[in-house]
Design an enzyme around this catalytic site. Structure first.
Site, PDB file in Angstrom:
ATOM      1  N   TYR A  56       0.845  -1.186   0.000  1.00 34.51           N
ATOM      2  CA  TYR A  56       0.000   0.000   0.000  1.00 34.51           C
ATOM      3  C   TYR A  56       0.888   1.246   0.000  1.00 34.51           C
ATOM      4  O   TYR A  56       1.338   1.721   1.047  1.00 34.51           O
ATOM      5  CB  TYR A  56      -0.931   0.018   1.216  1.00 34.51           C
ATOM      6  CG  TYR A  56      -1.796  -1.220   1.353  1.00 34.51           C
ATOM      7  CD1 TYR A  56      -2.035  -2.079   0.277  1.00 34.51           C
ATOM      8  CD2 TYR A  56      -2.388  -1.542   2.576  1.00 34.51           C
ATOM      9  CE1 TYR A  56      -2.817  -3.209   0.406  1.00 34.51           C
ATOM     10  CE2 TYR A  56      -3.180  -2.666   2.718  1.00 34.51           C
ATOM     11  CZ  TYR A  56      -3.385  -3.498   1.628  1.00 34.51           C
ATOM     12  OH  TYR A  56      -4.161  -4.622   1.774  1.00 34.51           O
ATOM     13  N   PRO A 203     -15.097  -6.148   2.282  1.00 34.05           N
ATOM     14  CA  PRO A 203     -16.222  -6.766   2.992  1.00 34.05           C
ATOM     15  C   PRO A 203     -17.591  -6.249   2.572  1.00 34.05           C
ATOM     16  O   PRO A 203     -18.603  -6.880   2.887  1.00 34.05           O
ATOM     17  CB  PRO A 203     -15.932  -6.429   4.449  1.00 34.05           C
ATOM     18  CG  PRO A 203     -15.172  -5.139   4.382  1.00 34.05           C
ATOM     19  CD  PRO A 203     -14.319  -5.256   3.155  1.00 34.05           C
TER      20      PRO A 203
END
Length: 278
Positions: A56, A203
């Site tokens: 990241y 999610p």
């Protein structure tokens, strides 16, 4: 009612609804200042599990979290991942599991996060070109040296998880999973059976058609948003599920964390459980 906490590796108790830092902008400027504020607000809201990775921003995300939160609260677990090599002039980013590379990334992660031990270190991807025993063996050596607290995996199959557990103590698995994306259902079931934390990334799946209507209907009944309902469904799916929704917005962060307090009926959960992407 499922517990709101989970003990990772039987040692580190965290609140099950965590925070994924991947979406936080790291470039200098107003967006970075907002990212710092979001990370700090997450901790204020009681989040005790934050997920990051070397990939990241190629370390920038880890540095951002350190700037925002170091020295870390005693109950905060910052999990990171290694095993992806950054792009170069002649190749794209690639899975890289050679032991010397993993050792180097762990040392860089320690420096960037300003810690002496990475409490939860996950292998971002298994490198098919390197024997699994070599990859996990290198991380196990670093664990013995005290540089790593607990070890986990990311994007693995049931068979890969079984093989890995013969080499190391796997305390977490981070696979893509949501109410509408259950490709890794069998992996979640295996984690549930073994008491291994399952951290679903992405999610909240973008819903469409009849699924969107049903989710919206349950959300309306609960006075909640579709995203909150999706997270609440995950929390009720299994006590080992630790969702890590990510956002760069304080408003969305507050909305997501509030999902931990949402209580749906068994009938509402079953209605959602019947849904699939499509």
């Amino acid at each position: 009612m499922a517990s709101s906490t989970f003990s990772i590796g039987g040692e580190r108790t965290v609140r099950r609804l965590g925070f994924g830092a991947m979406r936080l902008p790291t470039a200098p400027g107003p967006a970075r200042e907002t990212s710092l504020a979001v990370a700090r607000r997450a901790v204020e809201l009681g989040v005790t599990l934050i997920d990051t990775a070397h990939m990241y921003g190629w370390g920038a995300n880890e540095e951002l979290l350190a700037e925002a939160l170091h020295p870390y609260p005693d109950d905060l677990l910052v999990a990171t991942k290694v095993g992806i090599a950054p792009p170069t002039a002649d190749r794209e980013a690639a899975v890289h599991g050679r032991p010397e590379f993993l050792r180097e990334q762990v040392d860089e992660g320690l420096r960037r996060l300003r810690v002496e031990r990475l409490e939860l270190l996950q292998l971002h991807r298994i490198d098919p070109e390197v024997p699994l025993a070599d990859q996990l063996g290198a991380l196990r050596e670093l664990q013995i040296q005290g540089k790593i607290g607990h070890l986990g995996l990311s994007e693995v199959t049931v068979s890969e998880l079984e093989e890995a557990r013969k080499i190391i103590d796997v305390v977490s698995v981070q696979n893509r999973y949501s109410m509408l994306d259950r490709e890794h259902e069998a992996v979640l079931d295996a984690c549930d059976a073994a008491g291994i934390a399952f951290l679903p990334w992405r999610p909240v799946h973008p819903s469409a058609n009849s699924a969107a209507e049903e989710i919206a209907a349950v959300a309306a009944e609960l006075g909640a948003t579709a995203a909150q309902v999706s997270l609440a469904w995950l929390l009720d799916r299994s006590p080992v599920v630790l969702p890590i929704p990510g956002t760069g917005s304080i408003g969305h962060l507050e909305e997501n964390t509030a999902a931990a307090g949402l209580r749906m009926t068994k009938d509402q959960w079953r209605r959602l459980d019947r849904l699939r992407a499509g």
